[in-house]
Design a protein around this motif. Structure first.
Motif, PDB file in Angstrom:
ATOM      1  N   GLN A  58       0.827  -1.213   0.000  1.00 22.44           N
ATOM      2  CA  GLN A  58       0.000   0.000   0.000  1.00 22.44           C
ATOM      3  C   GLN A  58       0.856   1.256   0.000  1.00 22.44           C
ATOM      4  O   GLN A  58       1.943   1.279   0.580  1.00 22.44           O
ATOM      5  CB  GLN A  58      -0.932   0.004   1.215  1.00 22.44           C
ATOM      6  CG  GLN A  58      -2.152  -0.908   1.009  1.00 22.44           C
ATOM      7  CD  GLN A  58      -3.244  -0.613   2.012  1.00 22.44           C
ATOM      8  OE1 GLN A  58      -3.030  -0.778   3.209  1.00 22.44           O
ATOM      9  NE2 GLN A  58      -4.400  -0.184   1.532  1.00 22.44           N
ATOM     10  N   TRP A  60       0.627   5.530   0.618  1.00 23.80           N
ATOM     11  CA  TRP A  60      -0.061   6.780   0.959  1.00 23.80           C
ATOM     12  C   TRP A  60       0.805   7.937   0.472  1.00 23.80           C
ATOM     13  O   TRP A  60       1.967   8.062   0.874  1.00 23.80           O
ATOM     14  CB  TRP A  60      -0.253   6.904   2.472  1.00 23.80           C
ATOM     15  CG  TRP A  60      -1.243   5.948   3.062  1.00 23.80           C
ATOM     16  CD1 TRP A  60      -2.552   6.196   3.339  1.00 23.80           C
ATOM     17  CD2 TRP A  60      -0.987   4.592   3.488  1.00 23.80           C
ATOM     18  NE1 TRP A  60      -3.153   5.084   3.895  1.00 23.80           N
ATOM     19  CE2 TRP A  60      -2.218   4.086   3.987  1.00 23.80           C
ATOM     20  CE3 TRP A  60       0.130   3.747   3.469  1.00 23.80           C
ATOM     21  CZ2 TRP A  60      -2.350   2.778   4.485  1.00 23.80           C
ATOM     22  CZ3 TRP A  60       0.002   2.454   3.963  1.00 23.80           C
ATOM     23  CH2 TRP A  60      -1.234   1.974   4.465  1.00 23.80           C
ATOM     24  N   ASN A  62       1.113  11.982   0.118  1.00 24.19           N
ATOM     25  CA  ASN A  62       0.579  13.255   0.633  1.00 24.19           C
ATOM     26  C   ASN A  62      -0.757  13.056   1.339  1.00 24.19           C
ATOM     27  O   ASN A  62      -1.709  13.819   1.115  1.00 24.19           O
ATOM     28  CB  ASN A  62       0.447  14.276  -0.505  1.00 24.19           C
ATOM     29  CG  ASN A  62       1.799  14.684  -1.050  1.00 24.19           C
ATOM     30  OD1 ASN A  62       2.767  14.836  -0.307  1.00 24.19           O
ATOM     31  ND2 ASN A  62       1.886  14.839  -2.363  1.00 24.19           N
ATOM     32  N   GLY A  63      -0.830  12.013   2.181  1.00 22.24           N
ATOM     33  CA  GLY A  63      -2.022  11.794   2.997  1.00 22.24           C
ATOM     34  C   GLY A  63      -3.148  11.028   2.325  1.00 22.24           C
ATOM     35  O   GLY A  63      -4.171  10.754   2.948  1.00 22.24           O
ATOM     36  N   LYS A  64      -2.967  10.688   1.053  1.00 23.40           N
ATOM     37  CA  LYS A  64      -4.030   9.979   0.335  1.00 23.40           C
ATOM     38  C   LYS A  64      -3.555   8.594  -0.097  1.00 23.40           C
ATOM     39  O   LYS A  64      -2.427   8.438  -0.577  1.00 23.40           O
ATOM     40  CB  LYS A  64      -4.433  10.756  -0.924  1.00 23.40           C
ATOM     41  CG  LYS A  64      -5.536  11.778  -0.678  1.00 23.40           C
ATOM     42  CD  LYS A  64      -5.879  12.542  -1.965  1.00 23.40           C
ATOM     43  CE  LYS A  64      -6.398  11.643  -3.083  1.00 23.40           C
ATOM     44  NZ  LYS A  64      -6.602  12.387  -4.350  1.00 23.40           N
ATOM     45  N   LEU A  65      -4.437   7.613   0.037  1.00 26.00           N
ATOM     46  CA  LEU A  65      -4.130   6.265  -0.431  1.00 26.00           C
ATOM     47  C   LEU A  65      -4.079   6.280  -1.965  1.00 26.00           C
ATOM     48  O   LEU A  65      -5.013   6.738  -2.610  1.00 26.00           O
ATOM     49  CB  LEU A  65      -5.235   5.314   0.067  1.00 26.00           C
ATOM     50  CG  LEU A  65      -4.899   3.832   0.211  1.00 26.00           C
ATOM     51  CD1 LEU A  65      -3.728   3.617   1.164  1.00 26.00           C
ATOM     52  CD2 LEU A  65      -6.127   3.083   0.730  1.00 26.00           C
ATOM     53  N   GLU A  66      -2.967   5.787  -2.509  1.00 24.97           N
ATOM     54  CA  GLU A  66      -2.829   5.797  -3.971  1.00 24.97           C
ATOM     55  C   GLU A  66      -2.562   4.381  -4.459  1.00 24.97           C
ATOM     56  O   GLU A  66      -2.029   3.546  -3.729  1.00 24.97           O
ATOM     57  CB  GLU A  66      -1.631   6.673  -4.385  1.00 24.97           C
ATOM     58  CG  GLU A  66      -1.760   8.142  -4.041  1.00 24.97           C
ATOM     59  CD  GLU A  66      -2.494   8.958  -5.099  1.00 24.97           C
ATOM     60  OE1 GLU A  66      -2.626   8.467  -6.244  1.00 24.97           O
ATOM     61  OE2 GLU A  66      -2.950  10.070  -4.777  1.00 24.97           O
ATOM     62  N   SER A  67      -2.886   4.129  -5.703  1.00 30.46           N
ATOM     63  CA  SER A  67      -2.680   2.796  -6.261  1.00 30.46           C
ATOM     64  C   SER A  67      -1.197   2.529  -6.531  1.00 30.46           C
ATOM     65  O   SER A  67      -0.457   3.411  -6.971  1.00 30.46           O
ATOM     66  CB  SER A  67      -3.461   2.652  -7.567  1.00 30.46           C
ATOM     67  OG  SER A  67      -3.087   1.446  -8.198  1.00 30.46           O
ATOM     68  N   GLU A 106       5.674  11.920   1.427  1.00 39.54           N
ATOM     69  CA  GLU A 106       5.180  13.304   1.515  1.00 39.54           C
ATOM     70  C   GLU A 106       6.164  14.287   0.907  1.00 39.54           C
ATOM     71  O   GLU A 106       7.373  14.191   1.113  1.00 39.54           O
ATOM     72  CB  GLU A 106       4.916  13.677   2.984  1.00 39.54           C
ATOM     73  CG  GLU A 106       3.522  13.295   3.405  1.00 39.54           C
ATOM     74  CD  GLU A 106       3.214  13.582   4.860  1.00 39.54           C
ATOM     75  OE1 GLU A 106       3.984  14.317   5.513  1.00 39.54           O
ATOM     76  OE2 GLU A 106       2.199  13.035   5.339  1.00 39.54           O
ATOM     77  N   THR A 111       1.569  20.782  -4.086  1.00 38.84           N
ATOM     78  CA  THR A 111       1.385  20.421  -5.492  1.00 38.84           C
ATOM     79  C   THR A 111       1.040  21.676  -6.284  1.00 38.84           C
ATOM     80  O   THR A 111       1.419  21.829  -7.447  1.00 38.84           O
ATOM     81  CB  THR A 111       0.233  19.407  -5.632  1.00 38.84           C
ATOM     82  OG1 THR A 111       0.431  18.388  -4.656  1.00 38.84           O
ATOM     83  CG2 THR A 111       0.232  18.768  -7.006  1.00 38.84           C
TER      84      THR A 111
END
Lengths: 368, 368
Positions: A58, A60, A62-67, A106, A111
């Motif tokens: 898994q 993450w 910048n704080g977001k779950l990404e594929s 992070e 961005t």
């Protein structure tokens, strides 16, 4: 749970990478050169952790779950696990290659700054996992893995002045980053980034490159004649610390890159009227001698290199047009763009990836 | 007093002339192709008069006395007088070559339109004097004289589709204009000119060309490889009346020309953000098939070619952005620029120079 954290820098090409000869392996049509920027201002911090309790890989960001399910990232992870398996031939070494990974990453810059972060991102990802896996490979070797994630990421594995040698092998094993000169060789090299506000969406660089390779009639000449000669000249200018020559080559190569974009069909435009105003401004600064060097990537933002000894002259002129001469700060952000420029970032040359004790993953294996 | 009057057209290159191999003789580094525009909209009318009573050669341009003492104009006058001397070997012929000339010249479009008028101007000058002198030389022969005045003027000596063959001789005797196809071959070819407002002063084309020839690393490839192949293809597209191919080649060559400008050092920019918006608009119009072809000279103005059969589609889309869809006129001039465009001129393909009875000189040998 095992974990390691690394920070990796942004790099800005002075001899541009534009064109792939192999899309899957990210093999370029020409060698390129870059300057690595200081991590105080722009860097990615990545923590990689492995544990038998993790159920899947898994990420993450910048704080977001990404594929992580992109072919590029999968290629990087597979390469790293394969190298780890060699380490694990020693039976005393834990079998991290069999465990799932949690990765938290992070950036220390928004961005919204409009700066491409994929180079620093992949460089941090690869070096954090390499550290976690205790891989014995050197940075050039690891740069080949970073290259598969994002071409220009390979150059972020070194500090100072870096060459990405295009190589000639079909499998890409000789397409890697090498250091031309360290940060210590020319520590007074500075950079200022002018973030240019732009309402239109730029052509993504991967799409743009492919279009240029396929449609520009001038492109073949750039990669077979112009860049190879410039590559040798620019390395020499760096080793000689010859700023005027370095500046001339840097500006010419930025122009040449945007020229083949414009020669693509349909044409690709990254420079806007503000970018052009910045170019004219630098021409004014350089009237007597080249003390500032502009370069533009696949967007309207300008990066201007200069030697510390000319800081007052260069910044004085720039702030006259794009900010308040008095009271500028390291990272000046105006609420409304001044003459088309919305942010000014003053930075300098910097080192390659750094191991850090700062971790982004807590004891449960999740983002802090 | 003897006098003759001629009108000459504007031409807009579809394969660009950019680069001189000989500055004095105006010999180009590559062949070029143009479309001659209708004289209803854009033309120069020139009356040339000779009389024993005139004390010196004099030129009135758009109502103002202008100097004839430029090396270029002097070269043209000397050539024409020399040809006249051959006519005067017949003793019955008056010795006009020994008389001073009064020349009066007027454009039917305002200089403020931002359109280069030197091509039409020199074409009218040369053909008016050739008519006055009753020279037997054909238009290709006279085009060599016009070329010495202003390179692209040689192409205004023909109507329809015109090639300027670069030639190879050092004295320029084979560098001349020839007709590729007459106006009658493809009379439905139309053009719309979008005059783009611009606050900056463009680099003059003579200066710009010299800079490109001397400093662009991509330029040599353009003139030795790209243009020669495109020259053959474009002639074929014109002869075949293949609009999509003609459009593709025209747009590619405009892009290629602006690319070598950008590759010059320092870079030369003629396209601005409005020009780029027009390019995107034409790309939209051409989504299914190329029915419109943009081209830009040494400035931000766009000329868009299209076939009459697609007039509603092409103009409809353009006026949606740059004017009122209802009520447009042949020459629409908005008081304030609309989206950066200050004037729209609808025109079409047209004939070469025309002899006219309209005279700009009165019986005293002075401007009317």
């Amino acid at each position: 749970m095992y974990s390691a954290s690394v920070t990796a820098p942004v790099n800005i090409a002075t001899l541009k990478y534009w064109g792939k000869r192999d899309k899957t392996l990210n093999l370029p049509t020409n060698s390129s050169i870059s300057v690595t920027l200081a991590q105080d201002d722009l860097r990615t911090l990545t923590t990689a952790a492995a544990s038998e309790s993790f159920e899947k890989d898994q990420l993450w960001l910048n704080g977001k779950l990404e594929s992580l399910d992109t072919p590029r990232t999968q290629a990087c992870l597979a390469d790293l696990r394969k190298l780890r398996e060699q380490v694990e031939q020693d039976e005393n070494v834990p079998k991290l290659s069999k465990m799932k990974l949690h990765i938290v990453s992070e950036n220390n810059f928004p961005t919204a700054a409009g700066l491409a972060s994929s180079a620093a991102g992949f460089a941090a990802l690869i070096t954090a996992i390499a550290k976690l896996y205790e891989l014995p490979e050197d940075m050039s070797e690891l740069s080949k893995i970073a290259r598969k994630g994002s071409g220009s990421a390979c150059r972020s594995l070194f500090g100072g002045f870096v060459a990405w040698e295009m190589g000639e092998l079909v499998n890409g094993e000789d397409s890697k980053a090498v250091e031309i000169a360290s940060l210590e060789h020319w520590p007074t090299m500075k950079a200022v980034i002018l973030v240019v506000s732009d309402d239109k969406k730029d052509t993504p660089s991967t799409t743009g490159m492919q279009s240029t390779v396929q449609t520009s009639d001038l492109f073949a000449h750039r990669i077979t004649e112009v860049v190879p000669a410039r590559f040798i000249e620019m390395k020499k200018a760096i080793i000689d610390k010859d700023f005027p020559k370095f500046a001339e080559l840097t500006m010419k190569d930025s122009n040449s890159f945007h020229a083949v974009c414009l020669d693509s069909y349909p044409p690709i435009f990254y420079l806007n009227d503000t970018s052009k105003r910045i170019i004219k401004l630098v021409e004014g600064i350089n009237k007597e001698e080249a003390i500032a060097a502009y370069t533009f990537d696949a967007g309207p933002n300008a990066v201007i290199y200069y030697d510390e000894s000319n800081e007052d002259k260069v910044l004085g002129e720039l702030y006259k047009h794009f900010g308040h001469v008095q009271g500028w700060k390291n990272s000046y952000k105006s609420e409304t763009p001044i003459n088309g420029v919305s942010r000014i970032i003053q930075t300098s040359i910097g080192p390659g990836p750094q191991v850090t004790k700062e971790s982004l993953i807590n004891e449960k294996g999740l983002p802090n």
